[in-house]
Structures are given as C-alpha cells and as structure tokens.
Design an enzyme around this catalytic site. Sequence first.
Site, PDB file in Angstrom:
ATOM      1  N   GLU A 229      32.240 -16.764   2.580  1.00  0.00           N
ATOM      2  CA  GLU A 229      33.620 -16.367   2.871  1.00  0.00           C
ATOM      3  C   GLU A 229      33.704 -16.158   4.370  1.00  0.00           C
ATOM      4  O   GLU A 229      33.025 -15.303   4.935  1.00  0.00           O
ATOM      5  CB  GLU A 229      33.985 -15.073   2.134  1.00  0.00           C
ATOM      6  CG  GLU A 229      35.458 -14.705   2.301  1.00  0.00           C
ATOM      7  CD  GLU A 229      35.691 -13.218   2.349  1.00  0.00           C
ATOM      8  OE1 GLU A 229      36.365 -12.761   3.290  1.00  0.00           O
ATOM      9  OE2 GLU A 229      35.193 -12.512   1.459  1.00  0.00           O
TER      10      GLU A 229
ATOM     11  N   CYS B 216      39.518  -9.456   6.445  1.00  0.00           N
ATOM     12  CA  CYS B 216      39.564 -10.919   6.386  1.00  0.00           C
ATOM     13  C   CYS B 216      40.930 -11.409   5.929  1.00  0.00           C
ATOM     14  O   CYS B 216      41.268 -12.580   6.121  1.00  0.00           O
ATOM     15  CB  CYS B 216      38.479 -11.446   5.461  1.00  0.00           C
ATOM     16  SG  CYS B 216      38.553 -10.747   3.795  1.00  0.00           S
TER      17      CYS B 216
END
Length: 491
Positions: free
Chosen positions: A234, A271
């Site tokens: 990720e 994020c």
Amino acid sequence: MSAPAPAPSPDGASSPARTAARATARARTAAPELAALSLPARAELLRALARTLGENARHLADVAENETRLGAERLRGEIRRTQTQLRMFADIVEAGAFLDVMIDPPDPAAEPAPRPDIRRMLVPLGPVAVFSASNFPFAFSVLGGDTASALAAGCPVVVKAHEGHPGLSDLSHELAAAVLPAGALTVVHGRETGRALVTDPDIRAVGFTGSTSGGRALFDLAGSRPDPIPFYGELGSLNPVVVTPGACAERGADIVSEYIASVTLSQGQFCTKPGLLFLPAGHGLEGQLRRAIAAVPPGPLLGAWIGTAYHATLGQLVAHPAVHAMHLTPRQDDPRASAPALLTTTAEAVRAHPDLLRECFGPASLVVTYTSTDDLLDTLHTLPGGLTATIHGQEPQDGTLARRLSAALSAGRLIWNGWPTGVAVTPAMHHGGPWPSTTSPLHTSVGGTAVARWMRPVAYQNMPEALLPEPLRRMNPWNVPQRVNGGSEGR
C-alpha cells in the site's frame, strides 16, 4: 503512504541477512503448528491478542506517545481499532467461509467426459513478512491488520519494525509472545534486514505500508527472486474529492470546513488524506478556504525525515509556474514541525503538467478549478489510481453527473458526500486500489478479504477421505460452509 525513513542503526554484530534468516527459521518451524490449529483455537489466539492490548493500553499509549507524538487520545483510539481488527478476524476464522471450500462430486455422466471428485480450499502460504507503517504505530504495525489477517490465515509473521517507533514495536512483540506459539510472531529492525527478509527463501509473501519509492524497490526485489513471491504494497494516493456545482452552491461553506479538517487530521499523515479538491470555477470560496487553513496551527510530524520530504515536495509545488499559493504557514525551526498549506491550480494545468500529480505527505492540498463538465471529466481521466475518490453532489439533480464521475474516477473506494480519512474496520471494506496506490489492486489491507492475501488454493482430486483436510471431508468436522456443485454455501 509516508515519506522514507532515515537509515537505521546497524543490527549489532549480526549481518542483516543472518538476522533475517534466524527470524524466518523460527517462522518456518512454527508454520505447520499454526496451520494445523483448529479454527476455534486460531480465533482464540486473535482474541487473546486483543485482550492483551486492552490490558496494557495505558503503557502502550505512553510508549507510543513518547516516540510518535501523535497524542494520547489518537493513540488510545488506534489501540481500540487494532483490537477491533483482531476480533473481526477471529469472527471470520470461526465462521470458516474464508477457506472458500468448493466441492464437485464425481459425475460419470458428465459431458464431454466423466468428472472426478474435485474438492478445493484455500491453505496458508507459510511464513510472511510485514513492514510496519510510521503513521499507524498500532493499526498498521506489529499487531496491525497485516499481522492479524496473516495469523488468521494460519501464517507465521516476521515484522520489520518501523524506525519511528522501535521501542513500541519491541514492547508489542513482548506482549504478543506471551500469547502466541513460539515463532508465530517475530520482530526485526533495520532497513537492510527488511530487504533481506524480502529475498529470504523462507518468506512466501510480503505486506508493506509506506512510501511509493520504498515500496516499489521492495516490490522489484520480491519479483526478482529465483522464486518470485507476492508483494502487497500500500503506497501513495492523491484521494481526489470532486464537488459538483450544485453541491458547491448548496453547502460550499460546510464542504470547505470539512475538507480542511480532513486534510489536516493528524497533520495530514494519513494515506487517505484528500490531496486534490476539484471545485467549479467562480466558486467564491477562496476567502473561506484561506481562513480555514490559516486557523490550523503547525503541529508535530512523526519524524524529521517526514518533515524534510514534506517541505521538499511542497516547495516544488509552490515553485511550479502553474500553481498559486492560497496560504503558506511559515516554516518552523523544528524539523518535525508541519506547516499547513493550501495551493490552487486549474484542471487545464493539471492535464498539461502531470508532475503536479504527486503526493505531498503532510498537511497540504491542491485545489483544482474546472470550467465545465468536459473539462472536469477530461482531467479525472488523467489521474493516477488511488485508494479513494470522493464525490460531493446533490440528489437527485446530480444523478447523471455522479454516474459519469464515478466511471471516470479510478480508486478502490468511492465515497459519496463524505471524506476519505477514516477507514472503517468492517468485513466489506476495501483499502486498496490501482497503481500507484497499491502493487496489487485485487487485494485489500483492511477488511475481511485481507486474509486472502496469505492463502493459496489447492484442489484435491479423488483423494481418500482420510487424506483430505478436515474442511473438505464429507462429515465436515469443522462445520465450515461448503459450496457443492457451484451452489450456495451450506454446512
């Protein structure tokens, strides 16, 4: 997801490769025992870890605050989130559907040829490596979602601790070791040790949360092995937010305040921070945007390495001829201090200058004005894949436009009239997306299906009952859902 960390201290007298090899050897020894555990026993391990976190929450939060400065309230909430993740995977393990059991009984009359008895299920991959994130010292760290889902799959885990919270990582491991079988969880430190983990022959898959550059380097290592292994990274994401003209006119002031709150939450170190806000030209919200961002005081970042990367990226964007600075907070003397910022440009400029489409990890965002629906859609088609994409619209008048926007946005999670920060811990959640947000858009690091990353399918043909795994046997001793002849699940 975050800026690269500084070079760590060496691993004492031991080489990184030897450190990694000792850790993976323990995991290799533990793998058969962990895989053979009954589903209730495996679920109980996860629940025991959740209880351990709760019993030691105060001490854990104190250590985390000392290393990360994220704030006691935020850290206590993250501990609760991590407990929720562990309990969710315990429930998933007990239910048994994650094994994806399929049974096709033999059929001598099948066309074009008689069909044998075929029974299929998912089995653990074996030892896996997990890289902790800097910005979530609990939820994406030693006992975070990657570790929880891997243990749920029956895989031992070797965690590469993040340099931003080494003491917390060791404490978390110490507490977990009192609960788990020997070798089920190991923690190592150091960047080079992390690289050695990716190439160690005992490691069968890797989970990573961090920067695009660091993740890509490790992804390439995993793929260049003599035996390439899955790498679930990720990475970075711009998380665009699109505001329709109708939504802007109806509730523009509310959208502005919510947007700035989302951008600056935890100093922009999520994020899922909205890095782009698309507003119609002539929106009239400039003053409100400036006042909202100016009201946000500088705060501590996770480390000097993040501050350095943040100010470097922000400086490049500010210097771009197509960008105008709506608000810049004076830079602080403390290298860990953030400086909230808001920049603006046009949709046409974004199409002409793809270098504007870069993640600025920290409390900054770029407002993009568009002149028409075509101008907006043409620009959305140029955006890189993301973890999230958000639409703020009005129902029912924006229905047709919203469908066109949804089709143009490339992301793993589409949000209507909300904000991307905050990833719900629920079985249906998908926290992933097309490159460059992840290295594997088919998978997620949050949600019930995260467990599938650490498993592989095996089909058993005409296998004697005694040699079949328990979930595939006719008596179904584990009482797991079984799909027979492609039908619905039953027990």
